[in-house]
Design a protein around this motif. Structure first.
Motif, PDB file in Angstrom:
ATOM      1  N   ASP A  46      38.296  23.375  50.478  1.00 25.71           N
ATOM      2  CA  ASP A  46      38.123  22.612  51.709  1.00 25.71           C
ATOM      3  C   ASP A  46      36.842  23.135  52.359  1.00 25.71           C
ATOM      4  OD1 ASP A  46      39.410  20.778  53.842  1.00 25.71           O
ATOM      5  OD2 ASP A  46      38.840  22.592  54.950  1.00 25.71           O
ATOM      6  N   VAL A  47      35.791  22.349  52.291  1.00 26.52           N
ATOM      7  CA  VAL A  47      34.461  22.824  52.681  1.00 26.52           C
ATOM      8  C   VAL A  47      34.395  23.255  54.152  1.00 26.52           C
ATOM      9  CG1 VAL A  47      32.005  22.226  52.837  1.00 26.52           C
ATOM     10  CG2 VAL A  47      33.375  21.432  50.880  1.00 26.52           C
ATOM     11  N   PRO A  48      34.881  22.460  55.113  1.00 27.35           N
ATOM     12  CA  PRO A  48      34.748  22.871  56.519  1.00 27.35           C
ATOM     13  C   PRO A  48      35.434  24.196  56.846  1.00 27.35           C
ATOM     14  CG  PRO A  48      35.270  20.529  56.376  1.00 27.35           C
ATOM     15  CD  PRO A  48      35.442  21.096  55.010  1.00 27.35           C
ATOM     16  N   SER A  49      36.631  24.428  56.280  1.00 25.67           N
ATOM     17  CA  SER A  49      37.380  25.641  56.619  1.00 25.67           C
ATOM     18  C   SER A  49      37.103  26.796  55.671  1.00 25.67           C
ATOM     19  CB  SER A  49      38.879  25.344  56.611  1.00 25.67           C
ATOM     20  OG  SER A  49      39.330  25.060  55.287  1.00 25.67           O
ATOM     21  N   GLY A  50      36.599  26.491  54.485  1.00 22.20           N
ATOM     22  CA  GLY A  50      36.367  27.531  53.490  1.00 22.20           C
ATOM     23  C   GLY A  50      37.625  27.938  52.744  1.00 22.20           C
ATOM     24  N   LYS A  51      38.727  27.231  52.950  1.00 23.71           N
ATOM     25  CA  LYS A  51      39.979  27.574  52.289  1.00 23.71           C
ATOM     26  C   LYS A  51      39.984  27.070  50.849  1.00 23.71           C
ATOM     27  CE  LYS A  51      45.005  27.104  52.567  1.00 23.71           C
ATOM     28  NZ  LYS A  51      46.154  26.507  53.289  1.00 23.71           N
ATOM     29  N   GLN A  66      47.125  41.068  42.613  1.00 30.52           N
ATOM     30  CA  GLN A  66      48.464  40.511  42.557  1.00 30.52           C
ATOM     31  C   GLN A  66      48.465  39.133  43.233  1.00 30.52           C
ATOM     32  OE1 GLN A  66      50.971  41.910  40.842  1.00 30.52           O
ATOM     33  NE2 GLN A  66      49.431  43.450  40.257  1.00 30.52           N
ATOM     34  N   PRO A  67      49.496  38.289  42.951  1.00 30.74           N
ATOM     35  CA  PRO A  67      49.490  36.910  43.449  1.00 30.74           C
ATOM     36  C   PRO A  67      49.219  36.757  44.941  1.00 30.74           C
ATOM     37  CG  PRO A  67      51.232  37.182  41.854  1.00 30.74           C
ATOM     38  CD  PRO A  67      50.625  38.538  42.045  1.00 30.74           C
ATOM     39  N   LYS A  68      49.812  37.614  45.803  1.00 30.87           N
ATOM     40  CA  LYS A  68      49.644  37.445  47.248  1.00 30.87           C
ATOM     41  C   LYS A  68      48.650  38.446  47.843  1.00 30.87           C
ATOM     42  CE  LYS A  68      54.252  35.498  47.967  1.00 30.87           C
ATOM     43  NZ  LYS A  68      55.526  35.590  48.725  1.00 30.87           N
ATOM     44  N   GLU A  69      47.968  39.185  46.970  1.00 30.59           N
ATOM     45  CA  GLU A  69      47.081  40.232  47.458  1.00 30.59           C
ATOM     46  C   GLU A  69      45.702  39.699  47.815  1.00 30.59           C
ATOM     47  OE1 GLU A  69      45.424  44.621  45.977  1.00 30.59           O
ATOM     48  OE2 GLU A  69      46.690  43.398  44.675  1.00 30.59           O
ATOM     49  N   LEU A  70      45.261  38.667  47.137  1.00 31.05           N
ATOM     50  CA  LEU A  70      43.915  38.143  47.320  1.00 31.05           C
ATOM     51  C   LEU A  70      43.942  36.879  48.160  1.00 31.05           C
ATOM     52  CD1 LEU A  70      40.941  38.507  46.457  1.00 31.05           C
ATOM     53  CD2 LEU A  70      41.410  36.979  44.555  1.00 31.05           C
ATOM     54  N   SER A  71      43.206  36.891  49.260  1.00 33.21           N
ATOM     55  CA  SER A  71      43.105  35.710  50.102  1.00 33.21           C
ATOM     56  C   SER A  71      42.201  34.694  49.429  1.00 33.21           C
ATOM     57  CB  SER A  71      42.531  36.101  51.468  1.00 33.21           C
ATOM     58  OG  SER A  71      42.316  34.961  52.267  1.00 33.21           O
ATOM     59  N   ALA A  72      42.735  33.499  49.204  1.00 30.31           N
ATOM     60  CA  ALA A  72      41.979  32.467  48.508  1.00 30.31           C
ATOM     61  C   ALA A  72      41.067  31.749  49.488  1.00 30.31           C
ATOM     62  CB  ALA A  72      42.925  31.485  47.828  1.00 30.31           C
ATOM     63  N   ARG A  73      39.862  32.307  49.651  1.00 35.88           N
ATOM     64  CA  ARG A  73      38.874  31.708  50.538  1.00 35.88           C
ATOM     65  C   ARG A  73      37.510  31.769  49.875  1.00 35.88           C
ATOM     66  NH1 ARG A  73      40.298  30.269  55.337  1.00 35.88           N
ATOM     67  NH2 ARG A  73      38.120  30.230  56.025  1.00 35.88           N
ATOM     68  N   PHE A  74      36.636  30.871  50.321  1.00 41.08           N
ATOM     69  CA  PHE A  74      35.299  30.795  49.751  1.00 41.08           C
ATOM     70  C   PHE A  74      34.564  32.134  49.901  1.00 41.08           C
ATOM     71  CE2 PHE A  74      30.736  29.915  50.222  1.00 41.08           C
ATOM     72  CZ  PHE A  74      30.492  29.225  49.044  1.00 41.08           C
ATOM     73  N   GLU A  75      34.733  32.785  51.044  1.00 41.59           N
ATOM     74  CA  GLU A  75      34.047  34.050  51.295  1.00 41.59           C
ATOM     75  C   GLU A  75      34.475  35.132  50.306  1.00 41.59           C
ATOM     76  OE1 GLU A  75      35.689  32.331  53.539  1.00 41.59           O
ATOM     77  OE2 GLU A  75      34.111  31.545  54.861  1.00 41.59           O
ATOM     78  N   VAL A  76      35.770  35.119  49.962  1.00 40.19           N
ATOM     79  CA  VAL A  76      36.276  36.113  49.008  1.00 40.19           C
ATOM     80  C   VAL A  76      35.661  35.880  47.629  1.00 40.19           C
ATOM     81  CG1 VAL A  76      38.343  36.991  47.857  1.00 40.19           C
ATOM     82  CG2 VAL A  76      38.414  36.396  50.285  1.00 40.19           C
TER      83      VAL A  76
END
Length: 322
Positions: A46-51, A66-76
């Motif tokens: 999602d380009v505007p939010s970076g999600k 681990q599955p919930k350890e990494l935040s799935a965001r463009f910055e990451v």
């Protein structure tokens, strides 16, 4: 419509909604399993939010999370791009967002949590725009290419390095010869080991291989930057030296390699004592690799006739450096 009818309709809608959620959940699990089995990760940004919406967990596991350890965001994702690839990858991505390219594609490295490197083939394209034509969503895939890149590297290593010693092989020496010759003065040294057959005959071929491997390491340590040691095969070695024949470094490198060969080798089943006959000649403008090698070979054989364990510079100047 009566209250009871509304309640019944609402209940039916809730059941239908729950059924759709179960179907969607089941479909997503099947998709995830199928994608994980192929080493492919499906994503949507999602380009505007970076999600980032990750449709299977392969993306995080590539980076050691681990599955919930990494935040799935463009910055990451951007932070995990390899520093040497980051500029090119982001340039390719933004070029697509700006409409300069029909899709985004990049083969690049990502750095995992523990520092290991993962090669990724990244593809995507804009799939949704706002009313003003600005990109809203980008959908794409990551494919783990690490095994393929490692295999490619292994093939390149085998193609250019001697399998026993790790030194440059004939193919690599020919390539380096052409480059160095075009760059300036160049000398080629032909090194033939003395008394190496005696090692094989008395201690065995395994000990002979051990001597070759250790000697190759000594040659590498004796050669300054710019000098390329290689192995033709058997007990024959080559040095490519980017100097004219009478340059002081030529004699120093030859002396260092001669000393390296004459230091005894302590092996598990005994000691090995060898030497080296080294012939060196300067490469002329019209000589190819085979012709230059022949001149150095002639100089080497001249040393053989002078008692071995020495160096000949050219065809006239004998330097017995034992």
């Amino acid at each position: 419509m009566s209250d009871s009818s509304l309640k019944q309709q609402l209940q039916n809608l809730k059941k239908h909604n729950a059924r759709l959620k179960r179907i969607a959940h089941d479909a997503r699990n099947k998709l995830s399993a199928a994608l994980d089995g192929t080493g492919l990760c499906l994503w949507q940004l999602d380009v505007p939010s970076g999600k980032l919406v990750i449709f299977n967990r392969r993306w995080g596991s590539m980076l050691g999370y681990q599955p919930k350890e990494l935040s799935a965001r463009f910055e990451v994702w951007r932070e995990h791009l390899h520093p040497d690839d980051k500029e090119d990858v982001l340039s390719a991505f933004y070029n697509h967002l700006e409409g300069k390219t029909p899709f985004y594609e990049a083969l690049h490295r990502m750095q995992a949590k523990n520092g290991t490197i993962t090669w990724v083939l990244d593809r995507g394209r804009v799939t949704e725009w706002d009313d003003a034509g600005r990109p809203l969503k980008v959908t794409g895939t990551h494919i783990d290419m690490t095994k393929e890149k490692n295999y490619e590297q292994q093939l390149a290593t085998l193609a250019n390095h001697d399998p026993l010693t790790g030194l440059a092989n004939r193919h690599a020496l020919q390539h380096q010869f052409t480059q160095l010759k075009n760059a300036g003065p160049l000398c080629i040294a032909f090194i033939d080991l003395d008394n190496f057959k005696h090692v094989n005959d008395t201690l065995g071929h395994r000990s002979g291989d051990e001597v070759l491997m250790r000697l190759s390491q000594r040659f590498k340590e004796a050669c300054p930057p710019g000098v390329i040691p290689g192995r033709l095969g058997g007990d024959e070695f080559i040095l490519l030296m980017p100097y004219p024949l009478m340059h002081p470094r030529v004699k120093r490198v030859a002396q260092a390699c001669l000393n390296a060969a004459m230091i005894p080798f302590e092996l598990d089943n005994g000691n090995a004592q060898i030497g080296a006959s080294i012939g060196i000649d300067e490469v002329t403008g019209g000589s190819d690799f085979s012709e230059a090698l022949l001149l150095a070979d002639r100089a080497m054989y001249a040393i053989k006739h002078h008692g071995k364990n020495g160096v000949m510079l050219g065809t006239q100047n004998v330097r017995l450096l034992a």
